[in-house]
Design an enzyme around this catalytic site. Sequence first.
Site, mmCIF file in Angstrom:
data_model
loop_
_atom_site.group_PDB
_atom_site.id
_atom_site.type_symbol
_atom_site.label_atom_id
_atom_site.label_comp_id
_atom_site.label_asym_id
_atom_site.label_seq_id
_atom_site.Cartn_x
_atom_site.Cartn_y
_atom_site.Cartn_z
ATOM 1 N N LYS A 106 38.200 30.402 23.000
ATOM 2 C CA LYS A 106 36.461 30.861 23.024
ATOM 3 C C LYS A 106 36.264 31.144 21.432
ATOM 4 C CE LYS A 106 36.804 33.326 27.378
ATOM 5 N NZ LYS A 106 36.094 32.128 28.047
ATOM 6 N N ARG A 190 24.418 27.923 43.005
ATOM 7 C CA ARG A 190 23.151 27.570 44.106
ATOM 8 C C ARG A 190 21.865 27.116 43.142
ATOM 9 N NH1 ARG A 190 23.699 27.465 49.431
ATOM 10 N NH2 ARG A 190 25.263 28.600 50.238
ATOM 11 N N GLY A 239 34.184 35.906 38.158
ATOM 12 C CA GLY A 239 34.359 36.381 39.199
ATOM 13 C C GLY A 239 34.997 35.739 40.418
ATOM 14 N N GLY A 260 40.049 33.772 35.446
ATOM 15 C CA GLY A 260 40.504 34.656 34.398
ATOM 16 C C GLY A 260 41.266 35.907 34.912
ATOM 17 N N SER A 261 40.407 37.023 34.920
ATOM 18 C CA SER A 261 40.810 38.412 35.390
ATOM 19 C C SER A 261 41.660 38.236 36.699
ATOM 20 C CB SER A 261 39.563 39.132 35.311
ATOM 21 O OG SER A 261 38.911 38.953 34.302
HETATM 22 O O1 LIG Z 1 34.670 32.632 29.934
HETATM 23 C C1 LIG Z 1 35.441 31.969 31.094
HETATM 24 C C2 LIG Z 1 35.235 30.568 31.162
HETATM 25 O O2 LIG Z 1 34.863 30.007 29.951
HETATM 26 C C3 LIG Z 1 36.519 32.829 31.672
HETATM 27 O O3 LIG Z 1 37.719 32.049 31.756
HETATM 28 C C4 LIG Z 1 35.940 33.084 32.908
HETATM 29 O O4 LIG Z 1 34.602 33.482 32.977
HETATM 30 C C5 LIG Z 1 36.613 34.112 33.702
HETATM 31 O O5 LIG Z 1 36.117 34.963 34.297
HETATM 32 P P1 LIG Z 1 36.960 35.934 35.099
HETATM 33 O O6 LIG Z 1 37.868 36.724 34.481
HETATM 34 O O7 LIG Z 1 35.842 36.789 35.900
HETATM 35 O O8 LIG Z 1 37.634 34.995 36.228
#
Ligand SMILES: O=C(CO)[C@H](O)[C@H](O)COP(=O)(O)O
Length: 319
Positions: A106, A190, A239, A260-261
Site C-alpha cells: 500500500k 450494492r 470488514g 485483512g483483519s
Molecule cells: O485495504 C485493503 C485492501 O486494499 C485491506 O486489505 C482490506 O480493506 C482489509 O480490510 P479488513 O481488515 O477490514 O479486512
Amino acid sequence: MTSAPQLPKNDSGMPAPTRSQTKDGGSSLGTFGVKSGLAQMLKGGVIMDVVNAEQARIAEEAGACAVMALERVPADIRAEGGVARMSDPKLIKEIVDAVTIPVMAKVRIGHFVEAQILQSIGIDYIDESEVLTPADDEHHINKHAFKVPFVCGARNLGEALRRISEGAAFIRTKGEAGTGNVVEAVRHQRSVAAEIRKASVMTEEELYAYAKDIQAPYHLLKETARLKRLPVVNFAAGGIATPADAALMMQLGCDGVFVGSGIFHSGDPAKRARAIVQAVTHYNNAKILAEVSEDLGAPMVGLTIDDKLKGGRLAARGY
Ligand SMILES: O=C(CO)[C@H](O)[C@H](O)COP(=O)(O)O
C-alpha cells in the site's frame, strides 16, 4: 509513458500468475490493457493482508491468490492511530521472498514517491489505499505513469470510474476496513451494481447527464453501461470476517475479496483463511459453506460503525 485508458479485452479465466511471472513489476509493457489484464487473473480469489513472512506462508498455503504486505492490519491501524504510511521496504522484501504468489503493498493516497519506491523493489501491485493516512487531500496518483498495476478503493460508480481514468487497473469496493463488520462492503457493492444497472438502460443523452451527475468520465461510463459491469476487475474489501461474508460479497457480484483483519485477528487464522478461500470458490453452494463455517474458532470481534467509531470512517478518504 502515459497512455490513454484501453479497456481489457476479455476475461482470461487463467490461474493467478506466480510472482516470478510478474517479476518486472507486474507488467513488461505497462500499458493499461496489460495491467488490467494481469488483474483479471486474480478473479475468483482471496487476497490476504499479511504483516510478516510467516503470515504470508500461511496465506499462500491456504490458497490465497495474492497477499498484501503491510506493517499493521487495518484493525491495528484503527486501534493505534497516528499517521499510517507505506511499510518498510525490508519487510515487504521479506514477504516477497517468502511466497510465490503475487505481492501487493500500500501507498498513501497521492503519495507518488512511495509508489516509485514500491515499483523500484519489484512489487506486483500497488494499492493506493484509504487505509493509510492520505498524503494529498486533492489529488490521487497519476497511475498511468507507472508500469506496475494499481488497485484503488471506491464506494460508488463515479469514484470507481475516476480511479480507472487515473489508471487504476483494479477496483475494490472500500467497505470499512478494520471493523470486522461487512455492512459497508455490502453498501458499496450494492451502490456500484445499482448504478451500473441504471446506466445500462440509458440513452446517449441520459448517459451524458449521468456522467456529469456522478462525476465520471463519459467514455468510461459508456463502456461500463455497454459491458454491464466495471471495465476492470472488482473485488470487495473492508470488514469481511467470515466465510459467509466472503460468499455474500461474491453473490452480490464481486470478482473476489480482500480479507485483512478478519483472518489474523481470529482464533485460528490458518483454518479461517482456508475456509474463506473455499467459501469464495463455492460461494453459491450453501452445503459447502456450512461445512467450511464449522468450528473455526473465535472470529474477530467486530465494531459498530457509527459516529463513535475509533479511527473514523476510512472509506471517506479519497475524492
Ligand atoms: O485495504 C485493503 C485492501 O486494499 C485491506 O486489505 C482490506 O480493506 C482489509 O480490510 P479488513 O481488515 O477490514 O479486512
